[in-house]
Scaffold this motif. Sequence first.
Motif, mmCIF file in Angstrom:
data_model
loop_
_atom_site.group_PDB
_atom_site.id
_atom_site.type_symbol
_atom_site.label_atom_id
_atom_site.label_comp_id
_atom_site.label_asym_id
_atom_site.label_seq_id
_atom_site.Cartn_x
_atom_site.Cartn_y
_atom_site.Cartn_z
ATOM 1 N N SER A 285 0.822 -1.214 0.000
ATOM 2 C CA SER A 285 0.000 0.000 0.000
ATOM 3 C C SER A 285 0.853 1.260 0.000
ATOM 4 N N GLU A 286 0.278 2.334 -0.510
ATOM 5 C CA GLU A 286 0.941 3.634 -0.503
ATOM 6 C C GLU A 286 1.268 4.059 0.924
ATOM 7 N N GLU A 287 0.363 3.820 1.845
ATOM 8 C CA GLU A 287 0.572 4.244 3.227
ATOM 9 C C GLU A 287 1.729 3.486 3.874
ATOM 10 N N GLU A 288 1.856 2.195 3.545
ATOM 11 C CA GLU A 288 2.965 1.421 4.087
ATOM 12 C C GLU A 288 4.295 1.956 3.593
ATOM 13 N N LEU A 289 4.352 2.324 2.311
ATOM 14 C CA LEU A 289 5.584 2.873 1.747
ATOM 15 C C LEU A 289 5.866 4.266 2.309
ATOM 16 N N LYS A 290 4.827 5.058 2.504
ATOM 17 C CA LYS A 290 5.021 6.394 3.090
ATOM 18 C C LYS A 290 5.516 6.290 4.525
ATOM 19 N N LYS A 291 5.025 5.298 5.236
ATOM 20 C CA LYS A 291 5.477 5.098 6.619
ATOM 21 C C LYS A 291 6.977 4.848 6.645
ATOM 22 N N TYR A 292 7.465 4.038 5.693
ATOM 23 C CA TYR A 292 8.907 3.812 5.632
ATOM 24 C C TYR A 292 9.638 5.103 5.287
ATOM 25 N N ARG A 293 9.124 5.864 4.313
ATOM 26 C CA ARG A 293 9.787 7.109 3.905
ATOM 27 C C ARG A 293 9.915 8.047 5.103
#
Length: 299
Positions: A285-293
């Motif tokens: 998900s986009e949110e999972e990737l944003k959390k990493y960023r």
Amino acid sequence: MHYTGTIWRPPYEAASLLIEVTAGCTHHKCKFCTLYNDLPFKFRMSPMEDIECDLQEVKRAVKGWNSRRIDRVFLTGANPFVLSYDKLADIAGLIHKYLPSVKSIGSFARITDVTPKTDEELAKLRALGYDGLTIGIETGDDEALRFMNKGYTSADIIEQCQRLDAADIHYSFFYLVSISGVGRGEIGAKLTSDLCNQIHPTLIGANMLTIYPDSELFTEIQHGNWQEESELEKYKEVRTLIENLQIPTIFAAMGASNAFQFHGQLPKDKKKLLSFLDEIIGNVSEEELKKYRRSVHHL
């Protein structure tokens, strides 16, 4: 050992001896970059006596090692290859004097560091051991290069890397995913693959653009002058780049900016890499990737 500020090296130079010969960056104008903001100066070369002192220290340490030999040195600083031929030759002379087992010398370099050196000087530097430069070209997208104030064009990249090819100096590229901005990522990826297909990078390393508040790019975003891609768009961009590369090279996404790290040999591993990216694009998900960023507080 003399080290100034945060010391940066590519992941694949982990086994190399790090010797500081410069600190900071001669350009220091790229809008996205904050790597050398901790230094109170823009750029400086280390005194030759400091370089020699560090090599003497390493020589003494090597005597106590039973089996390890040092065969590669990586010169630290944003772009040590900017130094003149004479200075680089003197540094190589000191390295070989104190560490005769060294076979090659690498460093970061800007495309503009190659330009002033003659073809003869490049050939002589290769004979002295200079090989395996790491160049942050970022992209082959001229619009992005201009906006980010890189100080060169895609045509410059091709011209100077062809000169490195002629001198048999191998080089790797850093590609900055999302540098072209929202809606232009895949365009930038295709332009970059077209560029790379004309030259011979040993490795292309992808790094995900991570924007920090102390960067000029952050200010541009606040003023509405530039917009970052979504995290999923970044992976689609990487996929497009790999899909369009036609040269034999290593492709790697191994730095801390990458939520998913991977590497492979092209063209042999192209299908495997594309399949891996399809899994990310389709299932993360986009949110999972944003959390990493958001968790990447510093590169």
